[in-house]
Design an enzyme around this catalytic site. Structure first.
Site, PDB file in Angstrom:
ATOM      1  N   GLY A  92       0.855  -1.170   0.000  1.00 27.04           N
ATOM      2  CA  GLY A  92       0.000   0.000   0.000  1.00 27.04           C
ATOM      3  C   GLY A  92       0.899   1.230   0.000  1.00 27.04           C
ATOM      4  NE  ARG A  93      -2.094   6.370  -0.885  1.00 25.40           N
ATOM      5  CZ  ARG A  93      -2.427   7.194   0.094  1.00 25.40           C
ATOM      6  NH1 ARG A  93      -1.581   8.071   0.561  1.00 25.40           N
ATOM      7  NH2 ARG A  93      -3.634   7.160   0.614  1.00 25.40           N
ATOM      8  CD  GLU A 129       4.175   5.781  -1.714  1.00 28.30           C
ATOM      9  OE1 GLU A 129       3.766   6.940  -1.441  1.00 28.30           O
ATOM     10  OE2 GLU A 129       3.741   5.126  -2.677  1.00 28.30           O
ATOM     11  CB  CYS A 171       2.501  -4.530  -2.520  1.00 28.88           C
ATOM     12  SG  CYS A 171       1.708  -3.291  -3.549  1.00 28.88           S
ATOM     13  CG  HIS A 172       4.266   0.208  -3.066  1.00 32.20           C
ATOM     14  ND1 HIS A 172       3.291  -0.399  -3.836  1.00 32.20           N
ATOM     15  CD2 HIS A 172       4.717   1.256  -3.796  1.00 32.20           C
ATOM     16  CE1 HIS A 172       3.153   0.255  -4.971  1.00 32.20           C
ATOM     17  NE2 HIS A 172       4.013   1.271  -4.979  1.00 32.20           N
ATOM     18  CE1 TYR A 188       0.986  -3.090  -8.699  1.00 32.52           C
ATOM     19  CE2 TYR A 188       2.251  -1.106  -9.183  1.00 32.52           C
ATOM     20  CZ  TYR A 188       1.133  -1.911  -9.382  1.00 32.52           C
ATOM     21  OH  TYR A 188       0.184  -1.523 -10.276  1.00 32.52           O
TER      22      TYR A 188
END
Length: 188
Positions: A86-87, A90, A116-117, A136
């Protein structure tokens, strides 16, 4: 007493990438805790793929309580780590307390599952250099910049590190992670 597994996440994490491993690992008999920047109710998101979009879309997802703040976690109490995507990764990669915590799992060769992330966090601590990973696909250049060999595959296992691209790869990702866990930290 069941072995403990830690999930590190935050707001805007992909709902499925937190809740699927949380439930699957509990089903297997592990005691699973969710840690975040603070003890609070987290707001997850749902990323989906729609025709005509160049990238994924994002919608509001589930809410979920964090059991612990990163500052409250003693890595020595946990046999493994899960890093959802997900975000959240980050901004989580900028948290020095979390970087120290994640590094301790790599320093002691404990199993780590990332998806993913999530590898943005392991890249930030220098733990991907020389390793094979997936993530990802849009992160391929980030993984290469971190010194990793990127593979666009459902799941990649490199020692105790198990990575996957995104939630459609969950079944294989958890199957491979459980194989590593049963070897390194079995449930009695």
């Amino acid at each position: 007493m069941a072995p403990k597994i830690l999930i590190v996440t935050g707001d805007a994490a992909e709902s499925l990438e937190v809740l699927y491993p949380y439930q699957r690992l509990r089903e297997e008999g592990y005691d699973v805790h969710v840690a975040a920047p603070a003890r609070k109710t987290l707001r997850f998101v749902v990323h989906d793929f729609e025709p005509g979009f160049d990238t994924y879309t994002e919608k509001p997802g589930y809410t979920w309580p964090a059991d612990l703040a990163f500052s409250e976690v003693d890595a020595g109490n946990y046999v493994a780590l899960v890093i959802p995507g997900g975000r959240a990764p980050e901004y989580l990669r900028n948290d020095p307390e979390l970087r120290k915590l994640v590094k301790s799992f790599f320093d002691t060769d404990k199993p780590v599952a990332q998806i993913c992330h999530g590898p943005l966090l392991t890249a930030a601590i220098g733990s991907l250099s020389g390793r094979r990973v997936t993530s990802y696909p849009a992160l391929e250049l980030d993984m290469q910049s971190a010194g990793a060999r990127f593979e666009d595959a459902e799941t990649v296992v490199d020692g105790t590190l198990v990575s996957a691209r995104a939630w459609p790869d969950h079944s294989r990702w958890m199957r491979e992670f459980l194989t590593v866990l049963r070897d390194k930290a079995p449930v009695s």
